[in-house]
Write an enzyme that holds these catalytic residues in place. Sequence first.
Site, PDB file in Angstrom:
ATOM      1  N   ARG A  48     -38.735 -34.391  25.228  1.00 43.95           N
ATOM      2  CA  ARG A  48     -39.712 -33.830  25.952  1.00 43.95           C
ATOM      3  C   ARG A  48     -39.961 -32.225  25.251  1.00 43.95           C
ATOM      4  O   ARG A  48     -39.019 -31.465  25.294  1.00 43.95           O
ATOM      5  CB  ARG A  48     -39.713 -33.988  27.327  1.00 43.95           C
ATOM      6  CG  ARG A  48     -39.636 -35.290  27.735  1.00 43.95           C
ATOM      7  CD  ARG A  48     -39.557 -35.404  29.298  1.00 43.95           C
ATOM      8  NE  ARG A  48     -38.642 -34.500  30.011  1.00 43.95           N
ATOM      9  CZ  ARG A  48     -38.680 -34.038  31.117  1.00 43.95           C
ATOM     10  NH1 ARG A  48     -39.747 -34.392  31.793  1.00 43.95           N
ATOM     11  NH2 ARG A  48     -37.869 -33.200  31.845  1.00 43.95           N
ATOM     12  N   ASP A  82     -36.803 -30.206  26.222  1.00 46.60           N
ATOM     13  CA  ASP A  82     -35.739 -30.862  27.369  1.00 46.60           C
ATOM     14  C   ASP A  82     -35.276 -32.127  26.483  1.00 46.60           C
ATOM     15  O   ASP A  82     -35.719 -32.942  25.956  1.00 46.60           O
ATOM     16  CB  ASP A  82     -36.358 -31.208  28.319  1.00 46.60           C
ATOM     17  CG  ASP A  82     -35.382 -31.893  29.232  1.00 46.60           C
ATOM     18  OD1 ASP A  82     -34.336 -31.499  29.456  1.00 46.60           O
ATOM     19  OD2 ASP A  82     -35.516 -33.061  30.147  1.00 46.60           O
ATOM     20  N   HIS A 125     -41.029   3.232  -4.986  1.00 42.20           N
ATOM     21  CA  HIS A 125     -42.123   2.470  -4.353  1.00 42.20           C
ATOM     22  C   HIS A 125     -41.645   1.032  -4.989  1.00 42.20           C
ATOM     23  O   HIS A 125     -41.176   0.678  -5.717  1.00 42.20           O
ATOM     24  CB  HIS A 125     -43.290   2.740  -4.958  1.00 42.20           C
ATOM     25  CG  HIS A 125     -44.307   1.431  -4.515  1.00 42.20           C
ATOM     26  ND1 HIS A 125     -44.841   1.218  -3.344  1.00 42.20           N
ATOM     27  CD2 HIS A 125     -45.037   0.500  -5.624  1.00 42.20           C
ATOM     28  CE1 HIS A 125     -45.530   0.080  -3.405  1.00 42.20           C
ATOM     29  NE2 HIS A 125     -45.882  -0.208  -4.821  1.00 42.20           N
ATOM     30  N   GLU A 132     -41.044  -4.880  11.245  1.00 47.82           N
ATOM     31  CA  GLU A 132     -40.940  -6.019  10.451  1.00 47.82           C
ATOM     32  C   GLU A 132     -39.685  -6.939  10.139  1.00 47.82           C
ATOM     33  O   GLU A 132     -39.673  -7.965  10.181  1.00 47.82           O
ATOM     34  CB  GLU A 132     -41.522  -5.638   8.970  1.00 47.82           C
ATOM     35  CG  GLU A 132     -43.118  -5.466   8.794  1.00 47.82           C
ATOM     36  CD  GLU A 132     -43.713  -4.168   9.266  1.00 47.82           C
ATOM     37  OE1 GLU A 132     -44.736  -3.689   9.184  1.00 47.82           O
ATOM     38  OE2 GLU A 132     -42.623  -3.381   9.795  1.00 47.82           O
ATOM     39  N   HIS A 134     -36.778   8.785   6.649  1.00 48.97           N
ATOM     40  CA  HIS A 134     -37.839   9.750   6.598  1.00 48.97           C
ATOM     41  C   HIS A 134     -37.440  10.953   7.338  1.00 48.97           C
ATOM     42  O   HIS A 134     -36.647  11.024   8.122  1.00 48.97           O
ATOM     43  CB  HIS A 134     -39.099   9.230   7.131  1.00 48.97           C
ATOM     44  CG  HIS A 134     -39.357   7.881   6.128  1.00 48.97           C
ATOM     45  ND1 HIS A 134     -39.592   8.044   5.121  1.00 48.97           N
ATOM     46  CD2 HIS A 134     -40.059   6.750   6.849  1.00 48.97           C
ATOM     47  CE1 HIS A 134     -40.187   6.650   4.622  1.00 48.97           C
ATOM     48  NE2 HIS A 134     -40.342   5.972   5.655  1.00 48.97           N
ATOM     49  N   ASN A 189     -27.800 -25.239  28.920  1.00 47.05           N
ATOM     50  CA  ASN A 189     -27.203 -26.373  29.326  1.00 47.05           C
ATOM     51  C   ASN A 189     -28.172 -26.799  30.623  1.00 47.05           C
ATOM     52  O   ASN A 189     -28.994 -25.819  31.218  1.00 47.05           O
ATOM     53  CB  ASN A 189     -25.778 -26.416  29.998  1.00 47.05           C
ATOM     54  CG  ASN A 189     -25.536 -27.541  31.119  1.00 47.05           C
ATOM     55  OD1 ASN A 189     -25.856 -27.284  32.501  1.00 47.05           O
ATOM     56  ND2 ASN A 189     -24.963 -28.591  30.655  1.00 47.05           N
ATOM     57  N   ASP A 190     -28.357 -28.192  30.789  1.00 50.04           N
ATOM     58  CA  ASP A 190     -29.635 -28.471  31.441  1.00 50.04           C
ATOM     59  C   ASP A 190     -29.436 -28.131  32.953  1.00 50.04           C
ATOM     60  O   ASP A 190     -30.425 -27.830  33.820  1.00 50.04           O
ATOM     61  CB  ASP A 190     -30.089 -30.025  31.297  1.00 50.04           C
ATOM     62  CG  ASP A 190     -28.603 -30.785  31.532  1.00 50.04           C
ATOM     63  OD1 ASP A 190     -27.549 -30.294  31.826  1.00 50.04           O
ATOM     64  OD2 ASP A 190     -28.587 -32.136  31.386  1.00 50.04           O
ATOM     65  N   ARG A 212     -21.882 -28.750  26.948  1.00 44.69           N
ATOM     66  CA  ARG A 212     -21.341 -27.706  26.899  1.00 44.69           C
ATOM     67  C   ARG A 212     -22.170 -26.728  25.885  1.00 44.69           C
ATOM     68  O   ARG A 212     -22.156 -27.055  24.508  1.00 44.69           O
ATOM     69  CB  ARG A 212     -19.865 -27.300  26.860  1.00 44.69           C
ATOM     70  CG  ARG A 212     -19.486 -25.819  27.232  1.00 44.69           C
ATOM     71  CD  ARG A 212     -17.883 -26.066  27.229  1.00 44.69           C
ATOM     72  NE  ARG A 212     -17.052 -26.411  26.110  1.00 44.69           N
ATOM     73  CZ  ARG A 212     -16.601 -25.618  25.232  1.00 44.69           C
ATOM     74  NH1 ARG A 212     -16.555 -24.210  25.396  1.00 44.69           N
ATOM     75  NH2 ARG A 212     -15.918 -26.200  24.209  1.00 44.69           N
ATOM     76  N   ASN A 261     -35.005 -39.528  26.524  1.00 50.29           N
ATOM     77  CA  ASN A 261     -36.433 -38.892  25.990  1.00 50.29           C
ATOM     78  C   ASN A 261     -36.192 -37.539  25.734  1.00 50.29           C
ATOM     79  O   ASN A 261     -35.365 -36.749  25.979  1.00 50.29           O
ATOM     80  CB  ASN A 261     -37.662 -38.893  27.092  1.00 50.29           C
ATOM     81  CG  ASN A 261     -37.797 -40.478  27.259  1.00 50.29           C
ATOM     82  OD1 ASN A 261     -38.086 -41.231  26.461  1.00 50.29           O
ATOM     83  ND2 ASN A 261     -38.245 -40.653  28.668  1.00 50.29           N
TER      84      ASN A 261
END
Length: 764
Positions: free
Chosen positions: A462, A455, A323, A349, A262, A558-559, A519, A460
């Site tokens: 979670r 996690d 348009h 957007e 524009h 990584n945890d 990793r 488990n």
Amino acid sequence: MENIILYNLNFRSRLLLCPLLQELYYLRMQRSREKMERKKMDVENQCEKKLRVCVATCNRADYSKLAPIMFGIKSNPDEFDLEVVVLGSHLIDDYGNTFRMIEQDDFDIGSKLHTIVRGEDEAAMVESVGLALVKLPDVLQRLRPDILIVHGDRFDALALATAAALMNIRILHLEGGEVSGTIDDSIRHAISKLAHYHACCTRMAEQHLIAMCEDHSRILLAGCPSYDKLLSSHRRGDYMDIIRSWLGDNVQEFDYIVALQHPVTTNIQHSIKIYGLMLDALLSFNKKTLILFPNIDAGYKEMVRVMRKKGIEQHPNFRAVKHIPFEQFIQLVCHAGCMIGNSSCGVREAGAFGTPVINLGTRQTGRETGENVLHVRDADTKDKIYHALELQFGKRYPCSMIYGDGNAVPRIIKFLRSIDLDEPLQKTFCFPPVKDSISQDIDHILETQSALAVDLGGTNLRVAIVSMRGTIVKKYTQSNPMTFEDRMKLILKMCADAMRDAVCLNCRILGVGVSTGGRVNPQEGVVLHSTNLIKEWSSVDLRTPISDVLHLPVWVDNDGNCAALAERKFGHGKGYEDFVTVITGTGIGGGIIHRNELVHGSTFCAAELGHIMVSLEGPECSCGSRGCIEAYASGMALQKEAKRLYDEDLLKVEGMDMKLAEPITAAHLINAARLGNSNAEAVLNKASTALGMGIVNILHIVNPSLVILSGVLASYYQAPVQHIISERALVSAQSIKVLTSDLEEPALLGAASMVLDYATRRIY
């Protein structure tokens, strides 16, 4: 004497008229009572009457933002009366008479005002505002709306707001408080000062409005209304049909460009130059390109002249259009290989799809953007723009929800219901502006900024909703499935359930953080190699499927790194620029924070602390080597030693109850040592020494200010490790403290901290 006679005559006349006067008096009293009863009924009817809402739309762009609100108002006919006013470029033949799409959406247009003075220069813009001001009073007086909704920063919207403010009509302004780099900025802020109520898109825009002295109780942080439709409908199955209808049968998904540039009305000649350079770069790049005509602002004619001079409308690679219906346009943007230009759609957007965007020039300077936007503010050469196309074309980015989460319209409808027409119309400003003011006192939108934390453990899976303060609002736990397909399916289901609950809990989810073993490449959101505990979990792209389903940005790490991030934001590491976190659990892991940033390394295997070797001939480790810390001090290693002692009948000790049916664990070993079992003590001393020596090596390499032990074994190891540091570390490192983590859920909190720290951070 004559005066006395007249007086007497008047007195006698009044006596004769007395019954008539009495009758008139009682009649007057009856009318007064009826008038009061009518007034009372009017007040009651006023309370019950529907709110008359007038929505005024000026062009194709603002209708995409206003249409979802119009549908929302229309779906509540018992509460609202909707009036639609159309003006501006909607009614111009050259722009396809876009008012027809409003009629196609089954809206009754109450008034059509031809307000555009052709000329496409500065004078024509001023004359258009004047013409609108001449025509609007009659329309507004006839419609008598309770509230007028205007959008954005166009000169047409300024005329609407000016007329309504002078006619004592309440104004709700959409998208106020934002910042950009043209005259639109000034117009937007001028409309904000005229408006009585505000529905803004971002937290920063809300802060800007508050800084502009607007009453924060009349500001709604809603998000962008177009996102409601955009997020719910952009995954249409027929998107390839739409793409091919506009670009031809041979075009492929992610292999075309959408261009929309524009004029910048404060620097028309420069914007024309950039437009020409963009077209030259696109011609050289040689990809199918859908190019939309610019806005009908000053400079429009010159830009169209440049387009035609270069033969764009006849070029086989280009399709030039005036348009495109919004539903089709979002499909074209969503599946484009790149979007280029200076349209707000690119910085707003397009981010919701992760579409790569090249923002040219200064028109959007100051806008909040996602990482999908590459800025070319000094677009002074064709080569620079061409190079930007090479960098961006075909890439995909995480979805960015900066401008909305898909729930803007319900918030705005709720906000409209809350407007009290008996409140004084006169605006009051809040002086002085309060720095860093927050919106927690706005009763219609008390949402808590939060993160979705995942996690992925060996046993488990979670998921938790975590607030900005580190509070776990709600947690979900399921057994971790064995196969890849089941695991991904469960992750997406648990996240979707948490997202639904977050709405009821008044939590605004900013993004998703995932903590997993193995990793990880955090830049791509991919698990490269997993641990032995999580099968079928290598070369797994976690970011894309979660982002696609939830429409949120996703971070993966990584945890061990997540545990370090949790300590940095919520734990003992808060305020320290350099520290190390060591996880002592089933395995040994951790993370290193250096100069307040997480250390990943060149191949993302930094801080593999469990695999620091402390002996050449030590026990075999799960990594295939020998003598690693993990082979001595992990929960698995201690369990293995406990079972060996138990099998050799060397673990029993007086006062220790051990059932034959229960599995032998590291806890039995620790308990036996506490009760005086010398064999158990020897194993634990060796484990503590190995861990302590490994941490001494870390101290000598990175020289942190602090060591934090986390995990189930942390409290046991803390004192021995501190002792070994005081004996074996260099003098300069002997004073470094070893602390035990106070965090109950470091993996979840670390995953959440990635979102809470980086969800709104912008890098230019």
